[in-house]
Design a protein around this motif. Structure first.
Motif, PDB file in Angstrom:
ATOM      1  N   ILE A   1      -7.386  -1.459   5.318  1.00 13.01           N
ATOM      2  CA  ILE A   1      -6.042  -0.549   5.677  1.00 13.01           C
ATOM      3  C   ILE A   1      -5.852  -0.530   6.702  1.00 13.01           C
ATOM      4  CG2 ILE A   1      -4.007   0.769   4.909  1.00 13.01           C
ATOM      5  CD1 ILE A   1      -4.077  -0.519   2.035  1.00 13.01           C
ATOM      6  N   SER A   2      -4.995   0.181   8.412  1.00 10.51           N
ATOM      7  CA  SER A   2      -4.573   0.687   9.035  1.00 10.51           C
ATOM      8  C   SER A   2      -4.252   1.928   9.179  1.00 10.51           C
ATOM      9  CB  SER A   2      -4.265  -0.061   9.606  1.00 10.51           C
ATOM     10  OG  SER A   2      -4.247   0.736  11.429  1.00 10.51           O
ATOM     11  N   MET A   3      -5.095   2.543   9.822  1.00 11.34           N
ATOM     12  CA  MET A   3      -3.993   4.179   9.802  1.00 11.34           C
ATOM     13  C   MET A   3      -3.263   4.251  10.907  1.00 11.34           C
ATOM     14  SD  MET A   3      -6.768   7.178   8.676  1.00 11.34           S
ATOM     15  CE  MET A   3      -8.273   6.133   9.675  1.00 11.34           C
ATOM     16  N   THR A   4      -2.628   3.039  11.571  1.00  9.55           N
ATOM     17  CA  THR A   4      -1.142   3.182  12.098  1.00  9.55           C
ATOM     18  C   THR A   4       0.183   2.093  12.039  1.00  9.55           C
ATOM     19  OG1 THR A   4      -2.695   2.992  13.620  1.00  9.55           O
ATOM     20  CG2 THR A   4      -0.637   2.298  14.844  1.00  9.55           C
ATOM     21  N   GLY A   5       0.606   2.912  11.366  1.00  8.06           N
ATOM     22  CA  GLY A   5       2.342   2.557  11.364  1.00  8.06           C
ATOM     23  C   GLY A   5       3.028   3.038  11.555  1.00  8.06           C
TER      24      GLY A   5
ATOM     25  N   GLU B   1     -15.621   1.444  17.285  1.00  4.87           N
ATOM     26  CA  GLU B   1     -14.421   1.725  17.480  1.00  4.87           C
ATOM     27  C   GLU B   1     -13.293   1.228  16.166  1.00  4.87           C
ATOM     28  OE1 GLU B   1     -14.170   0.256  20.991  1.00  4.87           O
ATOM     29  OE2 GLU B   1     -15.142   1.353  21.848  1.00  4.87           O
ATOM     30  N   GLN B   2     -13.405  -0.109  15.754  1.00  2.00           N
ATOM     31  CA  GLN B   2     -12.379  -0.665  15.167  1.00  2.00           C
ATOM     32  C   GLN B   2     -12.485   0.107  13.590  1.00  2.00           C
ATOM     33  OE1 GLN B   2     -10.532  -2.492  15.876  1.00  2.00           O
ATOM     34  NE2 GLN B   2     -10.731  -4.559  16.220  1.00  2.00           N
ATOM     35  N   VAL B   3     -13.622   0.466  12.487  1.00  2.00           N
ATOM     36  CA  VAL B   3     -13.014   0.744  11.481  1.00  2.00           C
ATOM     37  C   VAL B   3     -13.062   2.339  11.364  1.00  2.00           C
ATOM     38  CG1 VAL B   3     -15.440  -0.699  10.885  1.00  2.00           C
ATOM     39  CG2 VAL B   3     -15.859   1.887  11.343  1.00  2.00           C
ATOM     40  N   GLN B   4     -12.533   3.230  12.594  1.00  2.00           N
ATOM     41  CA  GLN B   4     -12.601   4.849  13.163  1.00  2.00           C
ATOM     42  C   GLN B   4     -10.880   4.733  12.827  1.00  2.00           C
ATOM     43  OE1 GLN B   4     -13.094   6.184  16.852  1.00  2.00           O
ATOM     44  NE2 GLN B   4     -15.251   6.537  16.364  1.00  2.00           N
ATOM     45  N   ASN B   5     -10.293   3.161  12.630  1.00  2.00           N
ATOM     46  CA  ASN B   5      -8.446   3.014  12.585  1.00  2.00           C
ATOM     47  C   ASN B   5      -8.659   2.457  10.956  1.00  2.00           C
ATOM     48  OD1 ASN B   5      -5.983   3.182  13.381  1.00  2.00           O
ATOM     49  ND2 ASN B   5      -5.754   1.379  13.569  1.00  2.00           N
ATOM     50  N   VAL B   6      -9.410   2.738  10.417  1.00  2.00           N
ATOM     51  CA  VAL B   6      -9.160   2.048   8.718  1.00  2.00           C
ATOM     52  C   VAL B   6      -9.317   3.053   7.589  1.00  2.00           C
ATOM     53  CG1 VAL B   6     -10.448   0.436   6.799  1.00  2.00           C
ATOM     54  CG2 VAL B   6     -10.439  -0.204   9.211  1.00  2.00           C
ATOM     55  N   GLU B   7      -8.046   3.358   6.744  1.00  2.00           N
ATOM     56  CA  GLU B   7      -7.786   4.305   5.910  1.00  2.00           C
ATOM     57  C   GLU B   7      -8.892   4.310   4.833  1.00  2.00           C
ATOM     58  OE1 GLU B   7      -3.934   5.546   3.265  1.00  2.00           O
ATOM     59  OE2 GLU B   7      -4.992   3.982   2.763  1.00  2.00           O
TER      60      GLU B   7
END
Length: 294
Positions: free
Chosen positions: A3-7, A288-294
């Motif tokens: 789940i992304s942390m951007t919303g 870089e990608q996993v830094q935005n994963v919840e």
């Protein structure tokens, strides 16, 4: 599932008297960090709203903005400064007597003087019904933000799966290259030794082979390859889990980079070194990608 942390989510409720606007914005953050900007009328709900946000979001910076507009929020009151009016009246009466003026003073003269009247606004308390409406609006905005985070998380998962597959291919190539690299390394040493001794027969060739074996052992990357394959498998398994997985993915990515650096330092083969560079490049993109994963 990642789940992304951007919303982002929003909700509006409008009546003849009031307009309520709710916005929820979320971005990546190491922990759960909640920030709220509420009207004074809803200040008493701050703790309850925080608990609501914690139900929808477990990690990331969450910003909640609530605005409410409308005439029903404020009550206007008019007050008369009677002390000032008395002073005005006293001065006018004295002026009338001093200059022997005739006639009555119209009320418009008094009301035209400054500071006779003052208008103030008082905030009205909102009804329980509006408290319920607000909570429902916040819930709707959070739901929208959560759905956006899930959609973004699906895209992140697909991208990470592709990068994991590329890493596995590179690791397989390095593994298959080990035997060739060792042979090439041994031949290179033999050629240099022969050139150094002007191609004269070696007195102790067994000693040379022993040194080659020792050097080859120092350059052995079998354990690193095994650990990298294990980490990649763990990363794939973690992506299939529910809940908060971002921190674990970050740890695995860091371990992958550690193994890649070790392989690079041990490498005695230029082709293996090129593969290692590609691996490190992919791992950096994963980080870089996993830094935005919840």
């Amino acid at each position: 599932m990642a789940i992304s942390m951007t919303g982002y989510g929003s909700a509006k409720v409008a009546t003849n008297q009031l307009l309520l606007t709710v916005e929820v914005k979320t971005v990546n953050h190491r922990y759960l960090d909640i920030s709220m900007k509420l009207p004074n009328q809803f200040g008493f709900l701050e703790e309850n709203l925080k608990k609501m946000l914690q139900i929808y979001f477990q990690r990331g910076r969450v910003e909640l903005y609530i605005q409410i507009h409308g005439e029903a929020l404020m009550q206007k009151t008019v007050e008369t400064n009677w002390d000032l009016v008395e002073q005005y009246m006293s001065q006018l009466q004295e002026m009338k007597e001093r200059y022997q003026l005739a006639g009555e003073l119209p009320i418009t003269v008094i009301t035209g003087f400054p500071d006779v009247f003052s208008v103030s606004e008082i905030e009205n308390e909102l009804t329980d019904a509006w408290t319920t409406i607000l909570k429902d609006a916040v819930s709707d905005a959070c739901q929208q933000a959560s759905e956006m985070r899930e959609q973004e998380g699906t895209s992140l998962s697909k991208d990470l799966q592709v990068r994991i597959h590329k890493l596995q291919q590179c690791v397989e190539k390095i593994s298959a290259r080990q035997a060739i690299a060792l042979t090439t390394y041994r031949e290179r040493i033999q050629r240099r030794v022969a050139e150094h001794f002007n191609e004269e027969p070696l007195k102790d060739p067994a000693r040379l082979y022993q040194e080659i074996v020792l050097l080859a052992d120092k350059g052995d990357i079998t354990e690193e390859i095994t650990r990298m394959n294990s980490h990649l498998t763990q990363m794939k398994q973690t992506l299939s889990l529910s809940g908060t997985i971002g921190r674990k993915l970050e740890f695995i990515a860091q371990e992958l980079l550690r193994e890649a650096n070790t392989i690079g330092s041990k490498s005695v083969d230029t082709v293996t070194s090129e593969y290692t560079i590609n691996i490190k490049s992919e791992i950096e993109k994963i980080k870089e990608q996993v830094q935005n994963v919840e």
